[in-house]
Design an enzyme around this catalytic site. Structure first.
Site, PDB file in Angstrom:
ATOM      1  N   ASP A   1      10.398  62.647   9.587  1.00 36.78           N
ATOM      2  CA  ASP A   1      10.086  61.936  10.839  1.00 36.78           C
ATOM      3  C   ASP A   1       8.852  61.041  10.640  1.00 36.78           C
ATOM      4  OD1 ASP A   1      10.163  61.241  13.510  1.00 36.78           O
ATOM      5  OD2 ASP A   1       9.626  63.224  14.278  1.00 36.78           O
TER       6      ASP A   1
ATOM      7  N   VAL B   1      10.181  71.885   8.145  1.00 37.28           N
ATOM      8  CA  VAL B   1       9.319  72.566   9.120  1.00 37.28           C
ATOM      9  C   VAL B   1      10.118  73.587   9.946  1.00 37.28           C
ATOM     10  CG1 VAL B   1       7.893  72.183  11.177  1.00 37.28           C
ATOM     11  CG2 VAL B   1       7.773  70.583   9.277  1.00 37.28           C
ATOM     12  N   TYR B   2      11.384  73.301  10.242  1.00 36.26           N
ATOM     13  CA  TYR B   2      12.192  74.165  11.110  1.00 36.26           C
ATOM     14  C   TYR B   2      12.844  75.351  10.383  1.00 36.26           C
ATOM     15  CZ  TYR B   2      11.647  71.051  15.169  1.00 36.26           C
ATOM     16  OH  TYR B   2      11.148  70.315  16.221  1.00 36.26           O
TER      17      TYR B   2
ATOM     18  N   ASP C   1      14.122  59.149  -1.202  1.00 33.96           N
ATOM     19  CA  ASP C   1      13.441  58.938   0.074  1.00 33.96           C
ATOM     20  C   ASP C   1      14.392  58.194   1.011  1.00 33.96           C
ATOM     21  OD1 ASP C   1      11.847  58.079   2.157  1.00 33.96           O
ATOM     22  OD2 ASP C   1      10.295  57.215   0.876  1.00 33.96           O
TER      23      ASP C   1
HETATM   24  N1  AR6 Z   1      13.469  61.427   2.743  1.00 39.68           N
HETATM   25  C1  AR6 Z   1      14.416  62.385   2.742  1.00 39.68           C
HETATM   26  N2  AR6 Z   1      14.182  63.662   3.048  1.00 39.68           N
HETATM   27  C2  AR6 Z   1      12.914  64.012   3.354  1.00 39.68           C
HETATM   28  C3  AR6 Z   1      11.852  63.082   3.391  1.00 39.68           C
HETATM   29  C4  AR6 Z   1      12.175  61.737   3.072  1.00 39.68           C
HETATM   30  N3  AR6 Z   1      11.246  60.761   3.079  1.00 39.68           N
HETATM   31  N4  AR6 Z   1      10.713  63.735   3.750  1.00 39.68           N
HETATM   32  C5  AR6 Z   1      11.042  65.032   3.911  1.00 39.68           C
HETATM   33  N5  AR6 Z   1      12.367  65.202   3.675  1.00 39.68           N
HETATM   34  P1  AR6 Z   1      11.521  68.116   7.991  1.00 39.68           P
HETATM   35  P2  AR6 Z   1      12.908  69.603  10.126  1.00 39.68           P
HETATM   36  C6  AR6 Z   1      13.191  66.421   3.743  1.00 39.68           C
HETATM   37  O1  AR6 Z   1      10.409  69.080   7.992  1.00 39.68           O
HETATM   38  O2  AR6 Z   1      12.920  70.841   9.314  1.00 39.68           O
HETATM   39  C7  AR6 Z   1       8.869  66.992  12.006  1.00 39.68           C
HETATM   40  O3  AR6 Z   1       7.503  67.164  12.250  1.00 39.68           O
HETATM   41  C8  AR6 Z   1      12.515  67.765   3.657  1.00 39.68           C
HETATM   42  O4  AR6 Z   1      12.222  68.084   2.292  1.00 39.68           O
HETATM   43  O5  AR6 Z   1      11.204  66.663   7.913  1.00 39.68           O
HETATM   44  O6  AR6 Z   1      14.156  69.200  10.845  1.00 39.68           O
HETATM   45  C9  AR6 Z   1       9.643  66.606  13.257  1.00 39.68           C
HETATM   46  O7  AR6 Z   1       8.876  65.801  14.122  1.00 39.68           O
HETATM   47  C10 AR6 Z   1      13.571  68.670   4.242  1.00 39.68           C
HETATM   48  O8  AR6 Z   1      14.560  68.972   3.259  1.00 39.68           O
HETATM   49  O9  AR6 Z   1      12.445  68.278   9.326  1.00 39.68           O
HETATM   50  C11 AR6 Z   1       9.955  67.936  13.863  1.00 39.68           C
HETATM   51  O10 AR6 Z   1       8.871  68.419  14.631  1.00 39.68           O
HETATM   52  C12 AR6 Z   1      14.233  67.789   5.309  1.00 39.68           C
HETATM   53  O11 AR6 Z   1      13.810  66.449   5.020  1.00 39.68           O
HETATM   54  C13 AR6 Z   1      10.161  68.828  12.666  1.00 39.68           C
HETATM   55  O12 AR6 Z   1       9.409  68.253  11.599  1.00 39.68           O
HETATM   56  C14 AR6 Z   1      13.859  68.130   6.732  1.00 39.68           C
HETATM   57  O13 AR6 Z   1      12.490  68.521   6.799  1.00 39.68           O
HETATM   58  C15 AR6 Z   1      11.607  68.856  12.239  1.00 39.68           C
HETATM   59  O14 AR6 Z   1      11.758  69.788  11.198  1.00 39.68           O
END
Ligand code: AR6
Length: 174
Positions: free
Chosen positions: A34, A120-121, A10
């Site tokens: 985020d 999400v992206y 995390d």
């Molecule tokens: N620590 C490390 N990595 C994480 C954690 C954590 N606590 N939580 C999730 N991940 P995402 P995006 C990973 O969806 O695709 C948000 O709503 C996850 O498994 O967080 O850039 C923003 O506000 C994945 O591998 O970000 C934007 O609207 C990675 O972090 C949108 O999502 C990125 O997943 C951005 O989407």
């Protein structure tokens, strides 16, 4: 040469100078990493983000880390994956480059990245990890950063980064 390391866990718990957030253009929070960063940093983070008036895709902006172990949060806005024809690769590389520029400005020595855009992206995780590692290898030496942690939330992403980091940076030159 800086040390580049893959970790599984995390990112909010990383005891580094700065962590990177995978934000959106509003910078007003969301789900995924985020949401986790905003919860761990406390409400002051949202107040600080409001003052930044958003951020373009491919760019990044800094705030303090408030209740986080990290002193700084660099809020990077990765591209949504539309299939690869909308400069997604270039925009993702730009996020990593901009974070290294912010690191230099804020005298950051240790920096932790999540896998930007791969949640999400929907950016393909292998392709995103290759861009992350290549871009950091290319620009880290001018940033003053000594340690870069790629913090992977799941085992699959962790395995991808480990494989990339084990490979020499420029096999043709060795
Ligand atoms: N620590 C490390 N990595 C994480 C954690 C954590 N606590 N939580 C999730 N991940 P995402 P995006 C990973 O969806 O695709 C948000 O709503 C996850 O498994 O967080 O850039 C923003 O506000 C994945 O591998 O970000 C934007 O609207 C990675 O972090 C949108 O999502 C990125 O997943 C951005 O989407």
């Amino acid at each position: 040469m800086a040390e580049l390391v893959a970790l599984q866990g995390d990112i909010t718990r990383q005891p580094v100078d700065a962590i990177v957030n995978a934000a959106n253009t509003s910078l007003l929070g969301g789900g995924g990493v985020d949401g986790a960063i905003h919860r761990a940093a406390g409400p002051e983070l949202l107040a600080a983000c409001r003052k930044l008036h958003g951020c373009s895709t491919g760019d990044a902006k800094a705030t303090p880390g408030f209740q986080l172990p990290a002193k700084w949060v660099f809020h990077a806005v990765g591209p949504v994956w539309y299939g690869g024809d909308r400069d997604e690769d270039g925009l993702l590389a730009s996020c990593y480059r901009r974070c290294l520029e912010l690191a230099r400005e804020h005298e950051v020595r240790s920096l932790a990245f999540p896998a930007i855009s791969t949640g999400v992206y929907s950016f393909p995780p292998d392709r995103a990890a290759r861009i992350a590692v290549d871009t950091v290898r290319k620009h880290v030496d001018h940033s003053g950063v000594e340690t870069v942690n790629f913090v992977c939330f799941d085992r699959r992403t962790f395995d991808i980064y480990n494989k990339l980091l084990a490979a020499p940076a420029h096999p043709a030159e060795v």
